[in-house]
Design a protein around this motif. Sequence first.
Motif, mmCIF file in Angstrom:
data_model
loop_
_atom_site.group_PDB
_atom_site.id
_atom_site.type_symbol
_atom_site.label_atom_id
_atom_site.label_comp_id
_atom_site.label_asym_id
_atom_site.label_seq_id
_atom_site.Cartn_x
_atom_site.Cartn_y
_atom_site.Cartn_z
ATOM 1 N N SER A 119 26.890 -17.745 60.170
ATOM 2 C CA SER A 119 25.809 -18.380 61.100
ATOM 3 C C SER A 119 26.103 -19.153 62.125
ATOM 4 C CB SER A 119 24.866 -18.994 60.111
ATOM 5 O OG SER A 119 23.596 -19.337 60.807
ATOM 6 N N PRO A 120 25.722 -18.690 63.302
ATOM 7 C CA PRO A 120 25.768 -19.540 64.471
ATOM 8 C C PRO A 120 25.016 -20.778 64.595
ATOM 9 C CG PRO A 120 24.831 -17.627 65.202
ATOM 10 C CD PRO A 120 24.983 -17.254 63.757
ATOM 11 N N ALA A 121 23.805 -20.750 63.680
ATOM 12 C CA ALA A 121 22.501 -21.656 63.678
ATOM 13 C C ALA A 121 23.518 -22.954 63.283
ATOM 14 C CB ALA A 121 21.824 -21.319 62.803
ATOM 15 N N GLU A 122 22.876 -23.972 64.052
ATOM 16 C CA GLU A 122 23.207 -25.434 63.469
ATOM 17 C C GLU A 122 23.088 -25.873 62.245
ATOM 18 O OE1 GLU A 122 21.600 -29.872 64.938
ATOM 19 O OE2 GLU A 122 22.270 -28.195 66.534
ATOM 20 N N ASP A 123 21.891 -25.284 61.333
ATOM 21 C CA ASP A 123 21.739 -25.540 60.202
ATOM 22 C C ASP A 123 22.386 -24.284 59.127
ATOM 23 O OD1 ASP A 123 19.951 -23.635 60.875
ATOM 24 O OD2 ASP A 123 18.127 -24.744 59.764
ATOM 25 N N GLY A 124 23.525 -23.653 59.545
ATOM 26 C CA GLY A 124 23.907 -22.346 58.754
ATOM 27 C C GLY A 124 24.110 -22.722 57.424
ATOM 28 N N THR A 125 24.513 -23.804 57.190
ATOM 29 C CA THR A 125 24.697 -24.241 55.533
ATOM 30 C C THR A 125 23.353 -24.592 54.820
ATOM 31 O OG1 THR A 125 26.729 -25.553 56.056
ATOM 32 C CG2 THR A 125 25.788 -25.948 53.953
ATOM 33 N N LEU A 126 22.375 -25.012 55.278
ATOM 34 C CA LEU A 126 21.163 -24.861 54.557
ATOM 35 C C LEU A 126 20.590 -23.422 54.390
ATOM 36 C CD1 LEU A 126 18.702 -26.276 53.534
ATOM 37 C CD2 LEU A 126 17.862 -26.543 55.948
ATOM 38 N N ARG A 127 20.808 -22.595 55.659
ATOM 39 C CA ARG A 127 20.209 -21.199 55.412
ATOM 40 C C ARG A 127 21.025 -20.699 54.330
ATOM 41 N NH1 ARG A 127 18.141 -18.928 60.426
ATOM 42 N NH2 ARG A 127 17.579 -20.819 61.882
ATOM 43 N N ALA A 128 22.361 -20.780 54.320
ATOM 44 C CA ALA A 128 23.324 -19.808 53.226
ATOM 45 C C ALA A 128 22.772 -20.596 51.793
ATOM 46 C CB ALA A 128 24.730 -20.222 53.527
ATOM 47 N N GLN A 129 22.373 -21.962 51.868
ATOM 48 C CA GLN A 129 21.992 -22.385 50.411
ATOM 49 C C GLN A 129 20.454 -21.784 50.018
ATOM 50 O OE1 GLN A 129 22.645 -26.510 50.843
ATOM 51 N NE2 GLN A 129 24.991 -26.528 50.353
ATOM 52 N N LEU A 130 19.774 -21.803 51.052
ATOM 53 C CA LEU A 130 18.591 -21.281 50.788
ATOM 54 C C LEU A 130 18.633 -19.664 50.122
ATOM 55 C CD1 LEU A 130 16.428 -22.640 53.675
ATOM 56 C CD2 LEU A 130 15.967 -22.959 51.202
ATOM 57 N N ALA A 131 19.372 -18.899 50.890
ATOM 58 C CA ALA A 131 19.849 -17.320 50.553
ATOM 59 C C ALA A 131 20.269 -17.433 49.044
ATOM 60 C CB ALA A 131 20.948 -16.805 51.596
ATOM 61 N N MET A 132 21.219 -18.361 48.581
ATOM 62 C CA MET A 132 21.709 -18.268 47.306
ATOM 63 C C MET A 132 20.549 -18.792 46.325
ATOM 64 S SD MET A 132 24.896 -17.157 47.730
ATOM 65 C CE MET A 132 24.920 -17.137 45.971
ATOM 66 N N ALA A 133 19.896 -19.777 46.664
ATOM 67 C CA ALA A 133 18.693 -19.954 45.815
ATOM 68 C C ALA A 133 17.901 -18.976 45.314
ATOM 69 C CB ALA A 133 17.927 -21.214 46.420
ATOM 70 N N TRP A 134 17.594 -17.915 46.628
ATOM 71 C CA TRP A 134 16.831 -16.901 46.455
ATOM 72 C C TRP A 134 17.346 -16.054 45.558
ATOM 73 C CZ3 TRP A 134 14.955 -13.446 50.918
ATOM 74 C CH2 TRP A 134 13.890 -12.492 50.809
ATOM 75 N N LEU A 166 15.728 -11.409 54.533
ATOM 76 C CA LEU A 166 16.712 -12.245 54.643
ATOM 77 C C LEU A 166 17.354 -12.245 56.299
ATOM 78 C CD1 LEU A 166 18.494 -14.198 53.165
ATOM 79 C CD2 LEU A 166 20.224 -12.586 52.826
ATOM 80 N N ASP A 167 16.868 -11.150 56.913
ATOM 81 C CA ASP A 167 17.457 -10.967 58.341
ATOM 82 C C ASP A 167 16.796 -12.112 59.126
ATOM 83 O OD1 ASP A 167 18.848 -9.683 60.489
ATOM 84 O OD2 ASP A 167 16.581 -9.212 61.072
ATOM 85 N N ARG A 168 15.581 -12.698 59.016
ATOM 86 C CA ARG A 168 15.012 -14.028 59.377
ATOM 87 C C ARG A 168 15.898 -15.194 59.279
ATOM 88 N NH1 ARG A 168 12.506 -16.583 62.950
ATOM 89 N NH2 ARG A 168 10.704 -17.694 62.681
ATOM 90 N N LEU A 169 16.244 -15.471 58.018
ATOM 91 C CA LEU A 169 17.197 -16.472 57.706
ATOM 92 C C LEU A 169 18.501 -16.313 58.171
ATOM 93 C CD1 LEU A 169 16.955 -19.193 55.885
ATOM 94 C CD2 LEU A 169 17.455 -17.814 54.048
ATOM 95 N N LEU A 170 19.410 -15.414 57.915
ATOM 96 C CA LEU A 170 20.507 -15.073 58.154
ATOM 97 C C LEU A 170 20.767 -13.632 59.055
ATOM 98 C CD1 LEU A 170 22.318 -16.158 54.937
ATOM 99 C CD2 LEU A 170 22.553 -17.103 57.006
ATOM 100 N N PRO A 171 20.542 -13.748 60.338
ATOM 101 C CA PRO A 171 20.362 -12.563 60.929
ATOM 102 C C PRO A 171 21.807 -11.805 61.257
ATOM 103 C CG PRO A 171 19.996 -14.356 62.516
ATOM 104 C CD PRO A 171 19.952 -14.880 61.122
#
Length: 183
Positions: A119-134, A166-171
Motif C-alpha cells: 500500500s502506498p497509503a500513509e496508513d498502509g499498516t492500519l489498512r492491512a491490519q483492518l483487512a486481517m481483522a476482517w 476490499l478494493d477500497r481499503l487496499l486498492p
Amino acid sequence: MRILHAAGAMFAERGYEAATVRDIAARAGVNQALIFRYFGSKKALLAEVMAQDGREQVSTTAPERLFETALRGVLAEGRGAGADRLLAVYLRSIGNADAAPETVRLLGEEYAGALAALSPAEDGTLRAQLAMAWLLGIGLMRVVVGQEPLASAAPDDVCAHVLAALDRLLPVLPAEGVTDVRP
C-alpha cells in the motif's frame, strides 16, 4: 518439526483442551520437558503450529495474492476434518483473553506486514491490519459460529464480495477473476 507436526495432529483430533502435552510428546517421540523447553507452554505450542503454516504461506505466496489465498484457505471446502478442526481450534483459542494477543500477533504480523508493504497509503499498516481483522472475523463467523448463510456460502461468492469491497481499503490487490457482485 516432529513436535509441531504431532501437536497439529493432536489439536486437530482432540481440540486444544483435550490435547495434553504428554500425548503430544508421546506422538512426537520426545520427552514432554523438551516441549516446555522449546515452547514454554501448550498455548505457545498452538500459536507456533498456526504461525508455522502462516509463515509458509507468506513465504510462498506473492504479496498481492496473499489476502485472497488466506481468505480461500478460511473458506476452503474439502480440506478434510483435521484441517477444518485445527482452524476451528485456532479461532476458538483467539477468543480466550489469555491466549488471544500473542496467538493473533504471531499469525497476523507477517500477513499484515506483507499487505502493508503493497500500500502506498500513509496508513498502509492500519489498512492491512483492518483487512486481517476482517479475515479473522469471517473465519470466526463461518467456522466457529456457523452463521448462515456465510457458513454454507460458496467460497467463490464470498471471495467475490470480499475482494470487491476490499478494493477500497487496499486498492493494490488484484481484482481479476472477481465477477460483478452487484444485485
